[in-house]
Design a protein around this motif. Structure first.
Motif, PDB file in Angstrom:
ATOM      1  N   ASN A  62      11.501   0.050  -7.841  1.00 14.88           N
ATOM      2  CA  ASN A  62      12.668   0.308  -8.686  1.00 14.88           C
ATOM      3  C   ASN A  62      12.332   1.483  -9.602  1.00 14.88           C
ATOM      4  N   PRO A  63      13.082   2.588  -9.514  1.00 16.01           N
ATOM      5  CA  PRO A  63      12.724   3.787 -10.284  1.00 16.01           C
ATOM      6  C   PRO A  63      12.805   3.616 -11.796  1.00 16.01           C
ATOM      7  N   VAL A  64      13.545   2.645 -12.293  1.00 16.47           N
ATOM      8  CA  VAL A  64      13.572   2.423 -13.740  1.00 16.47           C
ATOM      9  C   VAL A  64      12.507   1.429 -14.178  1.00 16.47           C
ATOM     10  N   CYS A  65      11.739   0.912 -13.249  1.00 19.62           N
ATOM     11  CA  CYS A  65      10.671  -0.045 -13.557  1.00 19.62           C
ATOM     12  C   CYS A  65       9.302   0.587 -13.313  1.00 19.62           C
ATOM     13  N   ARG A  66       8.954   0.797 -12.062  1.00 15.31           N
ATOM     14  CA  ARG A  66       7.675   1.381 -11.629  1.00 15.31           C
ATOM     15  C   ARG A  66       6.457   0.647 -12.198  1.00 15.31           C
ATOM     16  N   ARG A  67       6.618  -0.629 -12.537  1.00 14.25           N
ATOM     17  CA  ARG A  67       5.547  -1.456 -13.086  1.00 14.25           C
ATOM     18  C   ARG A  67       4.422  -1.617 -12.058  1.00 14.25           C
ATOM     19  N   ALA A  68       3.185  -1.603 -12.529  1.00 17.79           N
ATOM     20  CA  ALA A  68       2.051  -1.914 -11.663  1.00 17.79           C
ATOM     21  C   ALA A  68       2.183  -3.371 -11.239  1.00 17.79           C
ATOM     22  N   THR A  69       1.847  -3.669  -9.985  1.00 15.90           N
ATOM     23  CA  THR A  69       2.059  -5.023  -9.476  1.00 15.90           C
ATOM     24  C   THR A  69       0.759  -5.766  -9.189  1.00 15.90           C
ATOM     25  N   SER A  70      -0.335  -5.268  -9.685  1.00 13.53           N
ATOM     26  CA  SER A  70      -1.586  -6.016  -9.604  1.00 13.53           C
ATOM     27  C   SER A  70      -2.404  -5.702 -10.848  1.00 13.53           C
ATOM     28  N   LYS A  71      -3.190  -6.680 -11.241  1.00 10.34           N
ATOM     29  CA  LYS A  71      -4.032  -6.491 -12.429  1.00 10.34           C
ATOM     30  C   LYS A  71      -5.242  -7.403 -12.332  1.00 10.34           C
ATOM     31  N   ALA A  72      -6.187  -7.190 -13.211  1.00 11.51           N
ATOM     32  CA  ALA A  72      -7.385  -8.025 -13.258  1.00 11.51           C
ATOM     33  C   ALA A  72      -7.005  -9.437 -13.699  1.00 11.51           C
ATOM     34  N   HIS A  73      -7.645 -10.420 -13.085  1.00 14.58           N
ATOM     35  CA  HIS A  73      -7.449 -11.810 -13.503  1.00 14.58           C
ATOM     36  C   HIS A  73      -8.017 -11.954 -14.912  1.00 14.58           C
ATOM     37  N   PRO A  74      -7.315 -12.629 -15.813  1.00 17.76           N
ATOM     38  CA  PRO A  74      -7.787 -12.691 -17.203  1.00 17.76           C
ATOM     39  C   PRO A  74      -9.084 -13.475 -17.410  1.00 17.76           C
ATOM     40  N   ASN A  75      -9.437 -14.382 -16.477  1.00 12.23           N
ATOM     41  CA  ASN A  75     -10.616 -15.220 -16.692  1.00 12.23           C
ATOM     42  C   ASN A  75     -11.707 -15.072 -15.646  1.00 12.23           C
ATOM     43  N   ASP A  76     -11.386 -14.494 -14.503  1.00 14.72           N
ATOM     44  CA  ASP A  76     -12.348 -14.451 -13.403  1.00 14.72           C
ATOM     45  C   ASP A  76     -12.517 -13.009 -12.912  1.00 14.72           C
ATOM     46  N   PRO A  77     -13.693 -12.416 -13.120  1.00 16.07           N
ATOM     47  CA  PRO A  77     -13.906 -11.027 -12.717  1.00 16.07           C
ATOM     48  C   PRO A  77     -13.919 -10.823 -11.200  1.00 16.07           C
ATOM     49  N   GLU A  78     -13.905 -11.894 -10.449  1.00 11.50           N
ATOM     50  CA  GLU A  78     -13.885 -11.796  -8.985  1.00 11.50           C
ATOM     51  C   GLU A  78     -12.475 -11.888  -8.409  1.00 11.50           C
ATOM     52  N   ALA A  89       6.455   9.568  -3.936  1.00 12.82           N
ATOM     53  CA  ALA A  89       5.708   9.652  -5.194  1.00 12.82           C
ATOM     54  C   ALA A  89       4.264   9.209  -5.013  1.00 12.82           C
ATOM     55  N   THR A  90       4.045   8.159  -4.246  1.00 11.99           N
ATOM     56  CA  THR A  90       2.684   7.673  -3.991  1.00 11.99           C
ATOM     57  C   THR A  90       1.867   8.718  -3.232  1.00 11.99           C
ATOM     58  N   ALA A  91       2.483   9.328  -2.233  1.00 15.71           N
ATOM     59  CA  ALA A  91       1.783  10.379  -1.475  1.00 15.71           C
ATOM     60  C   ALA A  91       1.441  11.553  -2.386  1.00 15.71           C
ATOM     61  N   ARG A  92       2.363  11.921  -3.257  1.00 19.85           N
ATOM     62  CA  ARG A  92       2.144  13.046  -4.165  1.00 19.85           C
ATOM     63  C   ARG A  92       1.044  12.721  -5.171  1.00 19.85           C
ATOM     64  N   ASP A  93       0.969  11.465  -5.619  1.00 19.00           N
ATOM     65  CA  ASP A  93      -0.052  11.061  -6.591  1.00 19.00           C
ATOM     66  C   ASP A  93      -1.463  11.209  -6.052  1.00 19.00           C
ATOM     67  N   THR A  94      -1.621  11.215  -4.750  1.00 16.18           N
ATOM     68  CA  THR A  94      -2.949  11.325  -4.160  1.00 16.18           C
ATOM     69  C   THR A  94      -3.402  12.774  -3.997  1.00 16.18           C
ATOM     70  N   ASP A 111       0.825  -1.218   0.000  1.00 13.41           N
ATOM     71  CA  ASP A 111       0.000   0.000   0.000  1.00 13.41           C
ATOM     72  C   ASP A 111       0.852   1.258   0.000  1.00 13.41           C
ATOM     73  N   ARG A 112       1.915   1.268   0.800  1.00  8.92           N
ATOM     74  CA  ARG A 112       2.772   2.458   0.889  1.00  8.92           C
ATOM     75  C   ARG A 112       3.474   2.745  -0.433  1.00  8.92           C
ATOM     76  N   ALA A 113       3.681   1.700  -1.246  1.00  7.19           N
ATOM     77  CA  ALA A 113       4.303   1.866  -2.565  1.00  7.19           C
ATOM     78  C   ALA A 113       3.260   2.072  -3.663  1.00  7.19           C
ATOM     79  N   GLY A 114       1.996   2.117  -3.294  1.00  6.20           N
ATOM     80  CA  GLY A 114       0.949   2.298  -4.291  1.00  6.20           C
ATOM     81  C   GLY A 114       0.832   1.103  -5.234  1.00  6.20           C
ATOM     82  N   HIS A 115       1.245  -0.068  -4.777  1.00  3.01           N
ATOM     83  CA  HIS A 115       1.223  -1.295  -5.582  1.00  3.01           C
ATOM     84  C   HIS A 115       1.973  -1.121  -6.895  1.00  3.01           C
ATOM     85  N   ARG A 116       3.085  -0.380  -6.819  1.00  5.19           N
ATOM     86  CA  ARG A 116       3.979  -0.198  -7.959  1.00  5.19           C
ATOM     87  C   ARG A 116       5.369  -0.637  -7.541  1.00  5.19           C
ATOM     88  N   CYS A 117       6.132  -1.129  -8.480  1.00  3.32           N
ATOM     89  CA  CYS A 117       7.503  -1.551  -8.195  1.00  3.32           C
ATOM     90  C   CYS A 117       8.307  -0.336  -7.737  1.00  3.32           C
TER      91      CYS A 117
END
Length: 176
Positions: free
Chosen positions: A23-39, A108-113, A15-21
């Motif tokens: 690593n400043p050269v990555c910053r990839r989102a670390t959660s996404k929707a499941h491809p087959n199950d909307p739950e 960065a996460t705090a600033r994004d809010t 949560d404190r990282a905003g669910h982002r990596c």
């Protein structure tokens, strides 16, 4: 014995990282929707220990207590790809570097809010957010921040000036 993070601490780190990596050269989102199950969702992140959870792990610090090793302050949120690299190339990822990444992503996460409304009255607030972002992204390359005293007589223009004294990185490359 391994000093693993609890689920509660893992959630705090993510949560404190905003669910982002972190690593400043990555910053990839670390959660996404499941491809087959909307739950369901797919977690692509991990709470990495800054100093190892066990004696033979990377960056182990014997001075830490078990509670310190399992605390959120000893964790950094990264994607699974960066986690593997960080632990495989231990000498390239120091404790100080990982702590700096952790601090930077949390700032960065705090600033994004922060929500800034459009208009002249909010120009200074927007300018401050931009300056903070540049300082986090280019922390070791830009120096002597200077901002304008007034917002150009109400025009929609922001001036933020830094000195480039970089001895490495992007700004040295541009200077050449």
């Amino acid at each position: 014995m391994r000093d693993s993070f609890s689920l509660r601490i893992t959630k705090i780190i993510a949560d404190r990282a905003g669910h982002r990596c972190s690593n400043p050269v990555c910053r990839r989102a670390t959660s996404k929707a499941h491809p087959n199950d909307p739950e369901l969702s797919v977690n692509l992140g991990i709470a990495e220990h800054i100093t190892a959870a066990s004696p033979n792990g990377p960056r182990y610090d014997q001075r830490l207590t078990t509670d310190e090793r399992k605390s959120a302050s000893n964790g950094i949120w990264v994607c699974t790809r960066c986690s593997k690299e960080i632990d495989s190339a231990e000498s390239a990822y120091s404790v100080d570097l990982l702590r700096r990444w952790k601090k930077d992503i949390e700032v960065a996460t705090a600033r994004d809010t922060v929500e800034i409304e459009a208009g002249k009255l909010q120009a200074y607030e927007y300018q401050n957010v931009l300056q903070d972002a540049f300082e986090v992204i280019f922390s070791d390359q830009l120096f002597r921040k200077r901002s304008e005293v007034k917002v150009n007589e109400g025009r929609k223009r922001i001036d933020v000036v830094f000195s480039n004294e970089s001895k490495h990185g992007f700004f040295l490359w541009i200077k050449k």
